[in-house]
Motif scaffolding. Structure first.
Motif, PDB file in Angstrom:
ATOM      1  N   SER A   1      -4.421  -6.713   9.901  1.00 34.84           N
ATOM      2  CA  SER A   1      -3.510  -5.563  10.343  1.00 34.84           C
ATOM      3  C   SER A   1      -3.065  -4.496   9.772  1.00 34.84           C
ATOM      4  O   SER A   1      -2.982  -3.297  10.258  1.00 34.84           O
ATOM      5  CB  SER A   1      -2.578  -6.191  10.702  1.00 34.84           C
ATOM      6  OG  SER A   1      -3.323  -7.758  11.947  1.00 34.84           O
ATOM      7  N   TRP A   2      -2.108  -4.622   8.742  1.00 32.36           N
ATOM      8  CA  TRP A   2      -2.510  -3.665   7.660  1.00 32.36           C
ATOM      9  C   TRP A   2      -3.267  -2.926   7.642  1.00 32.36           C
ATOM     10  O   TRP A   2      -3.663  -1.769   6.937  1.00 32.36           O
ATOM     11  CB  TRP A   2      -1.418  -4.586   6.471  1.00 32.36           C
ATOM     12  CG  TRP A   2      -0.988  -2.896   5.617  1.00 32.36           C
ATOM     13  CD1 TRP A   2      -0.050  -2.653   5.270  1.00 32.36           C
ATOM     14  CD2 TRP A   2      -1.007  -2.369   4.484  1.00 32.36           C
ATOM     15  NE1 TRP A   2       0.596  -1.785   4.809  1.00 32.36           N
ATOM     16  CE2 TRP A   2      -0.458  -1.508   3.447  1.00 32.36           C
ATOM     17  CE3 TRP A   2      -2.845  -3.287   3.247  1.00 32.36           C
ATOM     18  CZ2 TRP A   2      -0.627  -0.881   2.538  1.00 32.36           C
ATOM     19  CZ3 TRP A   2      -2.766  -2.155   2.267  1.00 32.36           C
ATOM     20  CH2 TRP A   2      -1.800  -1.454   2.244  1.00 32.36           C
ATOM     21  N   LEU A   3      -4.671  -3.397   6.899  1.00 32.95           N
ATOM     22  CA  LEU A   3      -5.751  -2.624   6.226  1.00 32.95           C
ATOM     23  C   LEU A   3      -6.164  -1.815   7.593  1.00 32.95           C
ATOM     24  O   LEU A   3      -6.276  -0.732   7.449  1.00 32.95           O
ATOM     25  CB  LEU A   3      -6.604  -3.459   6.038  1.00 32.95           C
ATOM     26  CG  LEU A   3      -6.706  -4.097   4.565  1.00 32.95           C
ATOM     27  CD1 LEU A   3      -7.261  -5.097   3.393  1.00 32.95           C
ATOM     28  CD2 LEU A   3      -6.310  -3.696   3.365  1.00 32.95           C
ATOM     29  N   ASN A   4      -5.942  -2.802   8.694  1.00 31.47           N
ATOM     30  CA  ASN A   4      -6.614  -1.974  10.025  1.00 31.47           C
ATOM     31  C   ASN A   4      -6.172  -0.756  10.474  1.00 31.47           C
ATOM     32  O   ASN A   4      -6.817   0.290  10.974  1.00 31.47           O
ATOM     33  CB  ASN A   4      -6.988  -2.689  11.421  1.00 31.47           C
ATOM     34  CG  ASN A   4      -7.693  -2.376  11.957  1.00 31.47           C
ATOM     35  OD1 ASN A   4      -8.156  -1.428  12.045  1.00 31.47           O
ATOM     36  ND2 ASN A   4      -7.320  -3.151  13.256  1.00 31.47           N
ATOM     37  N   HIS A   5      -5.073  -0.874  10.241  1.00 28.29           N
ATOM     38  CA  HIS A   5      -3.995   0.279  10.404  1.00 28.29           C
ATOM     39  C   HIS A   5      -4.142   1.206   9.487  1.00 28.29           C
ATOM     40  O   HIS A   5      -3.929   2.323  10.077  1.00 28.29           O
ATOM     41  CB  HIS A   5      -2.046  -0.136  10.073  1.00 28.29           C
ATOM     42  CG  HIS A   5      -1.348   0.957  10.154  1.00 28.29           C
ATOM     43  ND1 HIS A   5      -0.647   2.267  11.401  1.00 28.29           N
ATOM     44  CD2 HIS A   5      -0.363   1.681   9.828  1.00 28.29           C
ATOM     45  CE1 HIS A   5      -1.012   3.006  10.727  1.00 28.29           C
ATOM     46  NE2 HIS A   5      -0.344   2.735   9.906  1.00 28.29           N
TER      47      HIS A   5
ATOM     48  N   ALA B   1      -6.716   2.557   8.186  1.00 36.02           N
ATOM     49  CA  ALA B   1      -7.922   2.491   8.841  1.00 36.02           C
ATOM     50  C   ALA B   1      -8.285   3.546   9.573  1.00 36.02           C
ATOM     51  O   ALA B   1      -9.013   4.400   9.545  1.00 36.02           O
ATOM     52  CB  ALA B   1      -9.533   1.208   8.991  1.00 36.02           C
ATOM     53  N   ASN B   2      -7.251   3.174  10.321  1.00 41.21           N
ATOM     54  CA  ASN B   2      -7.689   4.686  11.275  1.00 41.21           C
ATOM     55  C   ASN B   2      -6.489   5.487  11.556  1.00 41.21           C
ATOM     56  O   ASN B   2      -6.523   6.688  12.241  1.00 41.21           O
ATOM     57  CB  ASN B   2      -6.941   3.837  12.685  1.00 41.21           C
ATOM     58  CG  ASN B   2      -8.504   3.269  13.299  1.00 41.21           C
ATOM     59  OD1 ASN B   2      -9.448   3.369  12.995  1.00 41.21           O
ATOM     60  ND2 ASN B   2      -8.314   1.632  13.846  1.00 41.21           N
ATOM     61  N   SER B   3      -5.886   6.011  10.845  1.00 40.84           N
ATOM     62  CA  SER B   3      -5.280   6.721  10.197  1.00 40.84           C
ATOM     63  C   SER B   3      -5.213   7.547   9.632  1.00 40.84           C
ATOM     64  O   SER B   3      -4.830   8.935   9.550  1.00 40.84           O
ATOM     65  CB  SER B   3      -3.004   6.057   9.452  1.00 40.84           C
ATOM     66  OG  SER B   3      -3.590   5.378   8.218  1.00 40.84           O
ATOM     67  N   SER B   4      -6.042   8.062   8.516  1.00 47.02           N
ATOM     68  CA  SER B   4      -6.631   8.247   7.346  1.00 47.02           C
ATOM     69  C   SER B   4      -7.945   8.986   7.414  1.00 47.02           C
ATOM     70  O   SER B   4      -8.458   7.427   7.529  1.00 47.02           O
ATOM     71  CB  SER B   4      -5.302   8.478   6.146  1.00 47.02           C
ATOM     72  OG  SER B   4      -5.916   9.488   5.250  1.00 47.02           O
TER      73      SER B   4
ATOM     74  N   ASN C   1     -13.379   7.034   5.187  1.00 43.89           N
ATOM     75  CA  ASN C   1     -14.161   7.406   3.930  1.00 43.89           C
ATOM     76  C   ASN C   1     -14.470   6.695   3.002  1.00 43.89           C
ATOM     77  O   ASN C   1     -15.298   6.308   2.446  1.00 43.89           O
ATOM     78  CB  ASN C   1     -14.470   9.231   3.603  1.00 43.89           C
ATOM     79  CG  ASN C   1     -14.614   9.832   5.084  1.00 43.89           C
ATOM     80  OD1 ASN C   1     -15.072   9.226   6.156  1.00 43.89           O
ATOM     81  ND2 ASN C   1     -14.137  11.590   5.276  1.00 43.89           N
ATOM     82  N   LEU C   2     -13.251   6.431   2.191  1.00 41.60           N
ATOM     83  CA  LEU C   2     -13.107   5.461   0.613  1.00 41.60           C
ATOM     84  C   LEU C   2     -13.407   4.418   1.675  1.00 41.60           C
ATOM     85  O   LEU C   2     -14.691   3.668   0.622  1.00 41.60           O
ATOM     86  CB  LEU C   2     -11.895   5.706   0.047  1.00 41.60           C
ATOM     87  CG  LEU C   2     -11.389   5.119  -0.978  1.00 41.60           C
ATOM     88  CD1 LEU C   2     -11.794   5.783  -2.227  1.00 41.60           C
ATOM     89  CD2 LEU C   2     -10.017   4.998  -1.142  1.00 41.60           C
ATOM     90  N   VAL C   3     -13.127   3.897   1.985  1.00 37.89           N
ATOM     91  CA  VAL C   3     -13.523   2.391   2.801  1.00 37.89           C
ATOM     92  C   VAL C   3     -14.964   2.143   2.978  1.00 37.89           C
ATOM     93  O   VAL C   3     -15.259   1.436   1.971  1.00 37.89           O
ATOM     94  CB  VAL C   3     -13.310   2.429   3.937  1.00 37.89           C
ATOM     95  CG1 VAL C   3     -12.800   0.552   4.614  1.00 37.89           C
ATOM     96  CG2 VAL C   3     -11.543   1.739   3.697  1.00 37.89           C
ATOM     97  N   ILE C   4     -16.048   3.374   3.616  1.00 34.37           N
ATOM     98  CA  ILE C   4     -17.092   3.443   3.872  1.00 34.37           C
ATOM     99  C   ILE C   4     -18.060   3.495   2.597  1.00 34.37           C
ATOM    100  O   ILE C   4     -18.631   3.324   2.534  1.00 34.37           O
ATOM    101  CB  ILE C   4     -17.374   4.591   5.273  1.00 34.37           C
ATOM    102  CG1 ILE C   4     -16.652   4.452   6.200  1.00 34.37           C
ATOM    103  CG2 ILE C   4     -18.832   5.209   5.154  1.00 34.37           C
ATOM    104  CD1 ILE C   4     -17.038   5.414   7.018  1.00 34.37           C
TER     105      ILE C   4
END
Length: 79
Positions: free
Chosen positions: A12-16, A18-21, A26-29
């Protein structure tokens, strides 16, 4: 049960994030697409820079084999 709850909170923390910035997304992708290639390049650099190349080659081969085995295991588990 405690570990499962911890996993849910981490996801949940990581998902938050992912959509905030856009930067974080882009870093995760980038790492999702290129991390495997970066690891292979790191292993090749390790072999190239090693004093005992045969030993370094065996270590790199073992690392690649364990990675492929983990990939196969996850595909089997997903099925």
């Amino acid at each position: 049960m405690e570990t499962f709850q911890l996993n849910i909170s981490i996801v949940s923390w990581l998902n938050h994030w992912a959509n905030s910035s856009l930067y974080a997304s882009n870093l995760v992708i980038f790492f999702a697409v290129y991390l495997g290639w970066l690891m292979v390049a790191g292993l090749l650099l390790y072999i190239y820079e090693a004093r005992n190349r045969w030993r370094a080659f065996r270590v790199a081969l073992l690392a690649l084999a364990s990675g492929l085995l983990a990939l196969l295991a996850t595909d089997l588990i997903k099925s």
